[in-house]
Design a protein around this motif. Structure first.
Motif: not given
Length: 352
Positions: A194-200, A226-234, A320-322
């Motif tokens: 998937a596209p790479v997501k960036f966060a400022r 959250l049943k499926t936590p979102p992937a963190p942005p870069v 643990l993550e999340w």
């Protein structure tokens, strides 16, 4: 058999935060750390790793980072910080002690150690993190690929790959960081599904973590929702977006197959590939709990509610993550979950 109040498995950031919290709660934990020092996985991360959060937002409870609070500490600074933190705790931290199996008998727990030896404990904190279980996705042809394959857990620097053709798989912070530094010495592609997501990294002159803290998003108990936590942005100050724009590394859709020493890209082109680096994350590393019914699911993930085992009172998870929030498995956030675990354990032990 030695009898103790609480055993903490893992002497990294989660185990140390748990030690601090349990001592403050009036308990006497014994910490089992498999490596030769209480710094967790940090000494084994790649050479150039720096934190994504400034020093002022990256400390465990009771001890701040020294120096400029707005700097982004390097891996070796974190190792030194954790080592000093462990010394300051003056707790029973036993290095070179690997827990290989935990048993539950209703009244408490037994902990078997590699090389022999056992502890009995009234409570156990599983704080061994995930670095020991790198995730290797099922990529077509991966098992028979003749080139070098390694996970980001085994990557150290770009020097051994100079002049080679390299692909990095992953869309997270580590994947982009590793691919960008490899591109300085080799011909490198970043392959993602998937596209790479960036966060400022900075907003209105402040680091993103300032706003996460100010708004409460960093501590909000989202993990249970959250049943499926979102992937963190870069997190990016512009450097990595610019690198991808300049095709250093170039960014491509995930390849369709690996064959011998070649890769087939999504557009049908094939070429020789010298090395493949999997920056594809980790999974909880809890093999020592496999013998306790109800502690883990078939995939090895823990059953828990905010870190507490519903099946086994006295068994807690930390780091643990999340687990509860966005920051549960980070230096800045693990202390909050450790404090909650310590309060529950203190109450449990007072009742039992």
């Amino acid at each position: 058999m030695e009898h103790v109040e609480v055993v903490i498995i893992g002497g990294g950031q989660s185990g140390l935060a748990s030690t601090h919290a349990l001592v403050r709660a009036g308990l006497k934990p014994v910490v089992l750390e498999a490596s030769d020092r209480a710094a967790g996985s940090w000494p084994r991360y790649y050479d150039s790793l720096t934190l994504f959060s400034p020093a002022r937002f990256s400390a465990l409870p009771g001890m701040q980072f020294g120096g400029d609070p707005d700097r982004y500490p390097h891996r070796d600074e974190v190792v030194a910080y954790l080592t000093a933190y462990a010394d300051r705790l003056q707790a029973d931290i036993r290095t070179g002690q690997r827990a290989i199996a935990v048993g539950a008998d209703g009244a408490g727990f037994t902990v078997e150690l590699e090389g022999g030896g056992q502890l009995s404990a009234r409570a156990v904190v599983a704080a061994s993190g995930s670095f020991g279980r790198p995730h290797r996705p099922d990529l077509p042809g991966l098992e028979t690929f003749a080139g070098q394959v390694l996970h980001a857990a085994d990557y150290r620097s770009p020097t051994p790959f100079a002049g080679q053709r390299v692909a990095v798989v992953g869309a997270g912070n580590s994947a982009v960081q590793i691919a960008a530094e490899l591109a300085l010495e080799s011909r490198t592609s970043l392959a993602t599904r998937a596209p790479v997501k960036f966060a400022r990294q900075h907003l209105l002159g402040k680091d993103l973590h300032f706003w996460l803290t100010r708004t409460g998003l960093d501590t909000a108990p989202l993990g249970r929702l959250l049943k499926t936590p979102p992937a963190p942005p870069v997190l990016d100050n512009g450097r990595y977006r610019a690198a991808l724009t300049a095709r250093a590394p170039d960014h491509r859709p995930m390849f369709t197959r690996l064959t011998d020493d070649r890769v087939t890209w999504a557009d049908g082109t094939t070429e020789r590939l010298d090395a493949l680096i999997l920056a594809t994350g980790y999974r909880p590393h809890l093999p020592y709990l496999a013998g306790i019914d109800g502690a883990l699911n078939p995939a090895g993930h823990p059953h828990h509610r905010g870190g507490a085992s519903p099946a086994h009172p006295g068994l807690e998870f930390v780091g643990l993550e999340w687990q509860r929030s966005l920051s549960s498995n980070t230096l800045r956030g693990v202390g909050r979950d450790a404090a909650r675990a310590a309060r529950r354990l203190a109450a449990h032990l007072a009742r039992s």
